[in-house]
Design a protein around this motif. Structure first.
Motif, PDB file in Angstrom:
ATOM      1  N   PRO A 140       0.825  -1.212   0.000  1.00  0.00           N
ATOM      2  CA  PRO A 140       0.000   0.000   0.000  1.00  0.00           C
ATOM      3  C   PRO A 140       0.857   1.259   0.000  1.00  0.00           C
ATOM      4  O   PRO A 140       2.075   1.213   0.173  1.00  0.00           O
ATOM      5  CB  PRO A 140      -0.775  -0.122   1.316  1.00  0.00           C
ATOM      6  CG  PRO A 140       0.160  -0.870   2.213  1.00  0.00           C
ATOM      7  CD  PRO A 140       0.869  -1.853   1.326  1.00  0.00           C
ATOM      8  N   ARG A 141       0.195   2.380  -0.164  1.00  0.00           N
ATOM      9  CA  ARG A 141       0.851   3.681  -0.080  1.00  0.00           C
ATOM     10  C   ARG A 141       0.729   4.211   1.343  1.00  0.00           C
ATOM     11  O   ARG A 141      -0.349   4.155   1.952  1.00  0.00           O
ATOM     12  CB  ARG A 141       0.225   4.678  -1.059  1.00  0.00           C
ATOM     13  CG  ARG A 141       0.828   6.082  -0.977  1.00  0.00           C
ATOM     14  CD  ARG A 141       0.226   7.036  -1.992  1.00  0.00           C
ATOM     15  NE  ARG A 141       0.844   8.365  -1.868  1.00  0.00           N
ATOM     16  CZ  ARG A 141       2.004   8.710  -2.411  1.00  0.00           C
ATOM     17  NH1 ARG A 141       2.671   7.815  -3.133  1.00  0.00           N
ATOM     18  NH2 ARG A 141       2.496   9.925  -2.250  1.00  0.00           N
ATOM     19  N   ILE A 142       1.832   4.738   1.878  1.00  0.00           N
ATOM     20  CA  ILE A 142       1.830   5.360   3.192  1.00  0.00           C
ATOM     21  C   ILE A 142       1.793   6.868   2.993  1.00  0.00           C
ATOM     22  O   ILE A 142       2.761   7.468   2.516  1.00  0.00           O
ATOM     23  CB  ILE A 142       3.079   4.960   4.012  1.00  0.00           C
ATOM     24  CG1 ILE A 142       3.245   3.443   4.040  1.00  0.00           C
ATOM     25  CG2 ILE A 142       2.989   5.551   5.409  1.00  0.00           C
ATOM     26  CD1 ILE A 142       2.138   2.695   4.734  1.00  0.00           C
TER      27      ILE A 142
ATOM     28  N   GLY B  12       5.874   7.697  -0.472  1.00  0.00           N
ATOM     29  CA  GLY B  12       4.691   6.865  -0.264  1.00  0.00           C
ATOM     30  C   GLY B  12       5.009   5.408   0.008  1.00  0.00           C
ATOM     31  O   GLY B  12       4.092   4.605   0.206  1.00  0.00           O
ATOM     32  N   LYS B  13       6.287   5.044   0.053  1.00  0.00           N
ATOM     33  CA  LYS B  13       6.662   3.641   0.172  1.00  0.00           C
ATOM     34  C   LYS B  13       6.794   3.222   1.636  1.00  0.00           C
ATOM     35  O   LYS B  13       7.394   3.937   2.442  1.00  0.00           O
ATOM     36  CB  LYS B  13       7.978   3.379  -0.558  1.00  0.00           C
ATOM     37  CG  LYS B  13       7.879   3.538  -2.066  1.00  0.00           C
ATOM     38  CD  LYS B  13       9.199   3.196  -2.738  1.00  0.00           C
ATOM     39  CE  LYS B  13       9.075   3.299  -4.248  1.00  0.00           C
ATOM     40  NZ  LYS B  13      10.359   2.950  -4.926  1.00  0.00           N
ATOM     41  N   PRO B  14       6.272   2.038   1.987  1.00  0.00           N
ATOM     42  CA  PRO B  14       6.443   1.537   3.349  1.00  0.00           C
ATOM     43  C   PRO B  14       7.913   1.451   3.765  1.00  0.00           C
ATOM     44  O   PRO B  14       8.249   1.714   4.919  1.00  0.00           O
ATOM     45  CB  PRO B  14       5.789   0.151   3.288  1.00  0.00           C
ATOM     46  CG  PRO B  14       4.771   0.258   2.210  1.00  0.00           C
ATOM     47  CD  PRO B  14       5.386   1.168   1.184  1.00  0.00           C
TER      48      PRO B  14
ATOM     49  N   ASP C 213      -6.735   2.597   7.254  1.00  0.00           N
ATOM     50  CA  ASP C 213      -7.185   2.420   5.870  1.00  0.00           C
ATOM     51  C   ASP C 213      -8.652   2.023   5.782  1.00  0.00           C
ATOM     52  O   ASP C 213      -9.198   1.838   4.698  1.00  0.00           O
ATOM     53  CB  ASP C 213      -6.322   1.388   5.142  1.00  0.00           C
ATOM     54  CG  ASP C 213      -6.271   0.044   5.860  1.00  0.00           C
ATOM     55  OD1 ASP C 213      -7.043  -0.147   6.821  1.00  0.00           O
ATOM     56  OD2 ASP C 213      -5.454  -0.800   5.458  1.00  0.00           O
ATOM     57  N   GLY C 214      -9.314   1.873   6.935  1.00  0.00           N
ATOM     58  CA  GLY C 214     -10.735   1.554   6.937  1.00  0.00           C
ATOM     59  C   GLY C 214     -11.070   0.127   6.569  1.00  0.00           C
ATOM     60  O   GLY C 214     -12.234  -0.180   6.294  1.00  0.00           O
ATOM     61  N   ILE C 215     -10.064  -0.746   6.575  1.00  0.00           N
ATOM     62  CA  ILE C 215     -10.300  -2.143   6.192  1.00  0.00           C
ATOM     63  C   ILE C 215      -9.445  -3.060   7.057  1.00  0.00           C
ATOM     64  O   ILE C 215      -8.491  -2.633   7.700  1.00  0.00           O
ATOM     65  CB  ILE C 215      -9.936  -2.405   4.701  1.00  0.00           C
ATOM     66  CG1 ILE C 215      -8.493  -1.963   4.434  1.00  0.00           C
ATOM     67  CG2 ILE C 215     -10.906  -1.709   3.771  1.00  0.00           C
ATOM     68  CD1 ILE C 215      -7.982  -2.321   3.057  1.00  0.00           C
ATOM     69  N   LEU C 216      -9.797  -4.333   7.054  1.00  0.00           N
ATOM     70  CA  LEU C 216      -8.914  -5.367   7.570  1.00  0.00           C
ATOM     71  C   LEU C 216      -7.968  -5.726   6.425  1.00  0.00           C
ATOM     72  O   LEU C 216      -8.243  -6.593   5.602  1.00  0.00           O
ATOM     73  CB  LEU C 216      -9.723  -6.581   8.037  1.00  0.00           C
ATOM     74  CG  LEU C 216     -10.710  -6.311   9.177  1.00  0.00           C
ATOM     75  CD1 LEU C 216     -11.567  -7.547   9.445  1.00  0.00           C
ATOM     76  CD2 LEU C 216      -9.978  -5.888  10.452  1.00  0.00           C
TER      77      LEU C 216
ATOM     78  N   ASP D 103      -4.485   2.451  -1.247  1.00  0.00           N
ATOM     79  CA  ASP D 103      -4.152   1.480  -2.288  1.00  0.00           C
ATOM     80  C   ASP D 103      -3.191   2.087  -3.315  1.00  0.00           C
ATOM     81  O   ASP D 103      -3.116   3.306  -3.489  1.00  0.00           O
ATOM     82  CB  ASP D 103      -5.412   1.003  -2.996  1.00  0.00           C
ATOM     83  CG  ASP D 103      -6.247   0.068  -2.132  1.00  0.00           C
ATOM     84  OD1 ASP D 103      -5.776  -0.300  -1.040  1.00  0.00           O
ATOM     85  OD2 ASP D 103      -7.382  -0.270  -2.538  1.00  0.00           O
ATOM     86  N   THR D 104      -2.472   1.202  -4.007  1.00  0.00           N
ATOM     87  CA  THR D 104      -1.552   1.596  -5.064  1.00  0.00           C
ATOM     88  C   THR D 104      -1.996   0.960  -6.386  1.00  0.00           C
ATOM     89  O   THR D 104      -2.857   0.068  -6.398  1.00  0.00           O
ATOM     90  CB  THR D 104      -0.126   1.143  -4.735  1.00  0.00           C
ATOM     91  OG1 THR D 104      -0.122  -0.281  -4.552  1.00  0.00           O
ATOM     92  CG2 THR D 104       0.385   1.823  -3.473  1.00  0.00           C
TER      93      THR D 104
END
Length: 572
Positions: free
Chosen positions: A362-364, A370-372, A473-476, A540-541
């Motif tokens: 994902p994008r941070i 934006g990379k973890p 992120d609002g999700i599991l 998301d990316t």
């Protein structure tokens, strides 16, 4: 030694103090009111959690950060059952917890007692031993027995059940003596045999687990003496600092096994110390260890008999064995060849290529790239070498394991083998109380925060310094990723919106949003007194959207469509 008439509860508290306990975790209830009265004024720090599960996670984190057993106090029945997941996590993660509760109520001719359930049967699969205290006179010995049991061999939880009436029962006689840790003798013949094998080996891999956490200096000296390439399990990360020239711990983080198996093929000996080769420790059992190459040292005979047959399986305490082996090898020992720093660098580059292959992340937000990887590099720079990063279960943990270099023993604490959500905050509180001199950061997703966020109340009440980073992120995320990879859509993984700022205000903690300059933001949070909640937006990316499309195609097209997609992506 006291000869006074003490209550059973007081004798138990005295026994805990003799064992070196300084802190206990739990909740009071009708059945253990006398115990909490005995704790008042005892000098022991009493940490009251919001629920027994969190208290169990605190006890787990306490052990994982220090190597000292955590003490858990619950009532029987509902308190006991709420703690069971925490005991199971401790059992699978080799964490010593002494769980003190009441035995179920019973009386002749009176069935269906209040809150009475089969606790022993329920606890048996997740405890090393169950100890019964039936009289105040045996209370001190019962605690001593339980204490020794949770540390003997592979550490783990032990349940102590105190019979009805014992708390307030008068105790006579000796109150007990200071407890001495049970030592495990190292067989000199085993040490000589291993030393001889090492002298003949040209290239050795040193595979270190959590059992080595209390002997980081010895482990590092052993690696240097042997010129060995160092690999660790997740729980053993940081035993040899991951910026050490011989360490592949960071490069091999995660569950990838291909390059590690090639390294083992290129080596003629693997010395595995203090690791049990669980599912995660053996990389989903994809790890290939030829028996003729493996020397396995562990304190538990059950561990030595499981999963990977060895040329030599040696039962010994890991720190004691490494110390004895170093003495036997002597300062002038030189391997016939060994791994040079340049050779390890080459292997490190191969490991990195495998780790980053086909990577979908994902994008941070708030990180310029934006990379973890950039986020965790900033976190690593903001934290001192001797720190504890405690994760929950979820995608954030996967990212931390992949990108965060661990530079000190016990520097990464995760729910390794049960993967319980709701672990991080409680475990981080326990870790901070066990090791107050080291900064502690908890990393959690918004799903885990929804489960356990109110435990920050305990951190505020205990006036500890703690940083909690929440990926929002609002999700599991980890489960959603699996769903879209397989089916192209998600189900049941969208979370209700959580206002982190409002939650922080209600609890009384500082709130910060990561918006730019992650290192400065994180460093300020770490240096600030009290509890700080750092909110990090995650999104998301493009590769994640492409994964969704492929998943939808696979779901619609069936086996032939999957074969076509593999051919299209060059994996036919």
């Amino acid at each position: 030694m006291s000869m006074a008439q003490d209550s059973g509860a007081k004798r138990i508290v005295q026994a805990l103090r003799r064992a070196g306990v300084d802190c206990v975790f739990g909740l009071p209830g009708t059945q253990n009111v006398p115990l909490f009265e005995a704790l008042r004024g005892s000098g022991l720090r009493l940490v009251v959690a919001t629920n027994e599960l969190s208290a169990a996670m605190m006890a787990n984190g306490y052990f994982r950060a220090s190597g000292r057993p955590g003490v858990l106090l619950t009532i029987p029945g509902p308190g006991f059952t709420w703690a069971l997941t925490g005991l199971a996590e401790a059992a699978l993660d080799s964490a010593a917890i002494l769980h003190l509760t009441n035995a179920p109520a019973q009386a002749p001719g009176q069935r269906f007692q209040l809150q009475a359930i089969g606790q022993s049967a329920m606890a048996a699969p997740v405890t090393r031993k169950i100890v019964a205290i039936d009289h105040a006179d045996t209370a001190a010995n019962g605690i001593a027995e339980a204490w020794q049991a949770c540390l003997a061999g592979e550490p783990g939880p032990v349940l102590v059940q105190v019979a009805r009436g014992v708390w307030e029962q008068s105790a006579s006689g000796d109150a007990g003596s200071p407890m001495q840790p049970a030592g495990q003798r190292v067989d000199s013949g085993d040490v000589d045999a291993v030393a001889a094998a090492l002298a003949q080996a040209s290239h050795c891999v040193l595979l270190l687990g959590q059992g080595c956490a209390g002997a980081a200096t010895a482990a590092t000296h052993l690696a240097e003496r042997l010129s060995a390439a160092v690999v660790t399990t997740t729980s053993g990360r940081g035993v040899v600092a991951e910026d050490h020239p011989l360490s592949l711990g960071f490069a091999l983080a995660g569950n990838n096994a291909e390059t590690l198996n090639r390294l083992i093929e290129a080596s003629d000996l693997v010395l595995a110390i203090g690791c049990k080769f669980s599912h995660n420790g053996a990389r989903g059992f994809r790890l290939k260890l030829p028996p003729e190459k493996l020397i396995h040292v562990d304190a538990s005979p059950e561990v030595l008999a499981a999963n990977y047959p060895a040329r030599w399986a040696i039962r010994a305490d890991a720190p004691a064995f490494m110390t004895a082996l170093l003495q036997r090898l002597g300062p002038d020992f030189a391997p016939s060849a060994g791994y040079t720093a340049d050779a390890v660098t080459t292997w490190r580059e191969r490991c990195r290529a495998e780790k980053l292959r086909d990577l979908v992340e994902p994008r941070i937000h708030g990180v310029p790239s934006g990379k973890p990887e950039a986020f965790f590099a900033a976190l690593g720079r903001a934290l001192p070498r001797e720190s504890h990063l405690v994760t929950d279960s979820g995608r954030h943990q996967e990212l931390a394991r992949r990108h965060y270099p661990v530079l000190g023993a016990r520097g990464l604490i995760t729910p390794t083998n049960l993967q319980s959500m709701g672990f991080a905050i409680g475990a981080a509180i326990g870790a901070k109380l066990a090791d107050p001199g080291r900064p502690v950061v908890a990393l959690i997703g918004d799903g885990g925060l929804a489960m356990s966020g109110l435990e920050l109340l305990a951190a505020v009440r205990e006036r500890i310094d703690l940083v909690v980073i929440v990926f929002v992120d609002g999700i599991l995320g980890a489960i959603r990723d699996q769903q879209i990879e397989r089916y192209g859509h998600a189900s049941g993984t969208v979370l209700p919106e959580l206002d982190c700022a409002a939650l922080a205000q209600a609890i009384g903690v500082r709130h910060v949003r990561l918006q730019a300059d992650p290192e400065t933001t994180l460093r300020a949070a770490i240096e600030a007194p009290g509890v700080t909640l750092v909110e990090v937006a995650v999104g998301d990316t493009l590769p994640m959207h492409w994964t969704r499309m492929k998943g939808a195609a696979k779901s619609m097209l069936g086996p032939r469509g999957k074969a076509w997609l593999r051919k299209l992506s060059g994996r036919a």
